[in-house]
Design an enzyme around this catalytic site. Structure first.
Site, PDB file in Angstrom:
ATOM      1  CG  HIS A 171      -1.814   1.161   1.356  1.00 43.05           C
ATOM      2  ND1 HIS A 171      -3.162   1.106   1.071  1.00 43.05           N
ATOM      3  CD2 HIS A 171      -1.577   2.448   1.713  1.00 43.05           C
ATOM      4  CE1 HIS A 171      -3.696   2.299   1.255  1.00 43.05           C
ATOM      5  NE2 HIS A 171      -2.756   3.136   1.644  1.00 43.05           N
ATOM      6  CD  GLU A 172       1.466   3.668   3.617  1.00 47.06           C
ATOM      7  OE1 GLU A 172       1.667   4.717   2.968  1.00 47.06           O
ATOM      8  OE2 GLU A 172       0.410   3.471   4.255  1.00 47.06           O
ATOM      9  CG  HIS A 177       0.226   6.238  -0.752  1.00 49.49           C
ATOM     10  ND1 HIS A 177      -0.801   6.889  -1.392  1.00 49.49           N
ATOM     11  CD2 HIS A 177      -0.340   5.624   0.318  1.00 49.49           C
ATOM     12  CE1 HIS A 177      -1.942   6.668  -0.747  1.00 49.49           C
ATOM     13  NE2 HIS A 177      -1.695   5.895   0.292  1.00 49.49           N
ATOM     14  CG  HIS A 209       0.380   8.630  -7.167  1.00 52.86           C
ATOM     15  ND1 HIS A 209      -0.808   8.901  -6.535  1.00 52.86           N
ATOM     16  CD2 HIS A 209       0.272   9.193  -8.386  1.00 52.86           C
ATOM     17  CE1 HIS A 209      -1.584   9.591  -7.354  1.00 52.86           C
ATOM     18  NE2 HIS A 209      -0.956   9.781  -8.474  1.00 52.86           N
TER      19      HIS A 209
HETATM   20 ZN   LIG Z   1      -3.016   5.223   1.849  1.00 50.51          ZN
END
Ligand SMILES: [Zn+2]
Length: 676
Positions: free
Chosen positions: A465-466, A469, A472
């Site tokens: 998940h991290e 990010h 991105h």
């Molecule tokens: Zn998040």
């Protein structure tokens, strides 16, 4: 000897190892002074209303943001009393400076003049978009209003922030006001030993004997899941579900606050020219209007309903047959669900984690994103704030394009949780292109010397998940800071890349590539993988309709609800009748503890959890269709979503990638609500 303050050197990587707490304040004050000077210059009538004339302002605030961000980061991962003092001394002044910039009338007029000027047509589409967005943000903070109405907006915002604070305090006080202390072990039969020792410790700390259960989540939740004594569960549930309500003399009652908050929000929206607060909230989001969100939620509710009914019936039947509970009450549901889960899908976390050795996980994760996005990740040397921190560079065809710090292990002085933060953003800085850098922070347990580090699968998905990010932020192709990386991305779309990458940690092929058993080196066996997947999707229909219930309540509460005459509880009842499959007792006072929307940033925005899940599941399904590690699909995701930042609307990004608008079916398939 006079040493240089590392926080004053922002031309390259920051020399983190050399930073001492006493560097923070002078450096941040220096960058504040520069930013203030740039702001005054930008506001000055002598400065022409041209894009290039405002560039120094962006750069000065960029420098301040980076130094201030570094101080905030160090406070989160390497706290010390001196650093915290410096941070707290700086905080009000830094906040005030940002506020002054965001409310500057001369600056607002300058942006409007740029938009109206002859040079506007010559700006790039991205620059035009930035100018328009600046203007929008000024308008949303009341810049177009006459002086007295603008003052009213400020007054409302101040009162709202005080009310939110009070709402949290009431909830906290109500939570803390309750305790269940017992010296009779029968009261707590069934609760695992590690939780019991927590209860014993809690009793000891309160100067009591026996065990002490509170309404804090880590204390309350295991009691509801494991406690075999039904009367104790009922007592705890009743206390939890009526927190901060009118009962018990209403000492911490949030009911009047809810009304006032809703009233003020409606008033603020109306002053700013919006029909309802929900419209104001959505003005900066991906969803267009409340109707679109409500349609989305009702669709999700309807499609999840059969699975939710099945889930509820399954619990009811299991409770009746195996637990002797004739009628499942609200305080039985988590208990019965846990027993059913154990009976049907249990696997040992300890056994599973032996497969997720840290090296294998990182190797597999890097390989996955390298294949998909045409990059290469290599460890490199850099000055860091703690010896455990690693530094990696990201290359494309041999050229370094980005870098990140990975601070993985829990330790004293480090905030719990996991997150990604931008250290610096891809943008031109004084004519030179600055590559992006990120902080990737998790709190895994540090392995004992000589033993391989292993992760639970929960930790693995958190890492993915991290890392979504992080990519991105790092793989952006933008060169204007305002739209670069995650900057300016719509609130309800910003979780798309993170949840998207999380899905890979649930894919069989990827799962094989990130596992190597600590002793045997073997990849995870299929049987264990299937069990984990089934456990993940256990009761997902019930969970889906519950999230819809909260989100629909939030949206209706902020769209056309009259805070003076309508009753929030009656609205919630109506929403429940519409979408819920299990009704809580009539005395349940959920709104009084719904801090996401009354004391967090989620007002008319709670739907964004589900919204982003839909985007990420649908994007991921493109990979399931075209090949999970298909580089062409990966490049398309890179080009249309990751590289775009907020230079284009999130919906346009999505449609460019998927060839159509998002659809909810992919999420329903991935959570097992619809068959694959
Ligand atoms: Zn998040």
């Amino acid at each position: 000897m006079q040493t240089v303050n590392p926080l004053l050197q922002l031309d390259d990587l920051i020399d983190y190892a050399a930073i001492r707490p006493e560097h923070a304040e002078p450096a941040v004050r220096h960058w504040m002074a520069q930013a203030e000077k740039a702001l005054e210059a930008a506001e000055s009538p002598q400065t022409p209303a041209e894009w290039s004339a405002l560039e120094p302002l962006g750069e000065a605030f960029g420098d301040l943001g980076r130094a201030w961000g570094a101080v905030g980061h160090l406070q989160s991962v390497a706290d010390s009393p001196q650093l915290r003092d410096a941070f707290n001394r700086l905080l009000p002044d830094v906040t005030a400076l940002y506020l002054r910039a965001s409310q500057s009338q001369p600056l607002y007029q300058k942006y409007k003049a740029i938009e109206a000027g002859a040079g506007f047509a010559a700006l790039s589409p991205v620059q035009q978009r930035i100018v328009k967005r600046e203007i929008r943000d000024f308008v949303l903070s009341g810049a177009e209003l006459p002086e007295e109405k603008r003052a009213a907006v400020t007054r409302i915002q101040q009162e709202l922030s005080a009310l939110s604070q009070k709402f949290s305090e009431n909830l906290l006080d109500a939570t803390n006001a309750f305790e269940f202390v017992t010296e009779d072990p029968k009261d707590l039969a069934g609760i695992p030993e590690e939780t019991l020792s927590l209860y014993r410790e809690s009793a000891r700390a309160a100067g009591r004997g026996g065990w002490r259960v509170t309404l804090q989540f880590p204390s309350y939740l295991p009691a509801m899941q494991y406690c075999e004594n039904r009367a104790v569960r009922e007592k705890l549930y009743r206390a939890f579900a009526t927190r901060a309500a009118e009962f018990d003399g209403g000492r911490f009652d949030n009911t009047p606050l809810i009304r006032r908050i809703l009233e003020l929000r409606a008033e603020e929206a109306s002053l700013l020219g919006f029909p309802t607060y929900a419209h104001l909230s959505l003005a900066t989001k991906m969803a267009h209007d409340p109707e679109e969100v409500i349609r989305f939620l009702l669709d999700l509710a309807q499609q999840s309903r059969p699975a939710a009914l099945r889930d509820a019936a399954e619990i009811d039947a299991f409770a009746r047959e195996k637990l002797g509970i004739e009628r499942v009450e609200a305080w039985d549901r988590a208990f019965a669900a846990e027993k059913l889960r154990e009976a049907r899908y249990s696997y040992s976390d300890a056994e599973a984690r032996r497969y997720f050795t840290e090296n294998a996980v990182f190797r597999g994760l890097f390989k996955t994103v390298e294949t998909l996005f045409g990059i290469e990740i290599r460890p490199a040397a850099a000055s860091v704030w703690h010896p455990d921190v690693k530094y990696f560079q990201v290359f494309r065809q041999g050229t370094p394009i980005a870098a990140f710090y990975a601070d993985l292990y829990a330790r004293a002085g480090k905030r719990s949780g996991a997150w990604m933060d931008g250290e610096r953003t891809r943008a031109y800085r004084r004519g030179k292109l600055q590559t992006p850098v990120a902080y990737l922070v998790t709190n895994f347990a540090k392995p004992a010397p000589g033993r391989p580090a292993t992760l639970t699968h929960d930790e693995v998905t958190t890492l993915f998940h991290e890392f979504g990010h992080t990519l991105h932020h790092l793989l952006t192709a933008q060169t204007e800071a305002e739209v670069s990386g995650i900057n300016g991305v719509e609130w309800d779309a910003v979780e798309c890349p993170s949840q998207f990458l999380e899905n890979f940690a649930w894919d069989r092929t990827v799962m094989k590539s990130i596992t190597a058993h600590a002793e045997t080196g073997e990849a995870i066996p299929d049987a264990l993988f299937s069990k984990m997947l089934a456990a993940k999707n256990f009761q997902s229909g019930a969970a889906s309709v519950r999230q819809v219930e909260f989100a629909l309540f939030d949206m209706r509460l902020h769209a056309g609800f009259d805070a003076q005459s309508d009753d929030p509880m009656a609205l919630l009842d109506a929403v429940r009748r519409e979408v819920a499959v299990v009704l809580p007792p009539a005395w349940n006072r959920f709104p009084q503890s719904f801090s996401h929307i009354f004391a967090g940033g989620y007002a008319a925005g709670y739907y964004s959890y589900k919204w982003a899940e839909v985007l990420s599941a649908d994007a991921f399904e493109a990979f399931e269709e075209e090949g999970i590690l298909n580089p062409e699909t990966g490049r398309r995701f890179l080009k249309e979503i990751l590289e775009r930042g907020s230079s284009r609307d999130a919906m346009e990004n999505f449609v460019a990638f998927r060839g159509r608008k998002p659809s909810i079916e992919a999420l329903l398939r991935q959570t097992g609500i619809l068959a694959k």
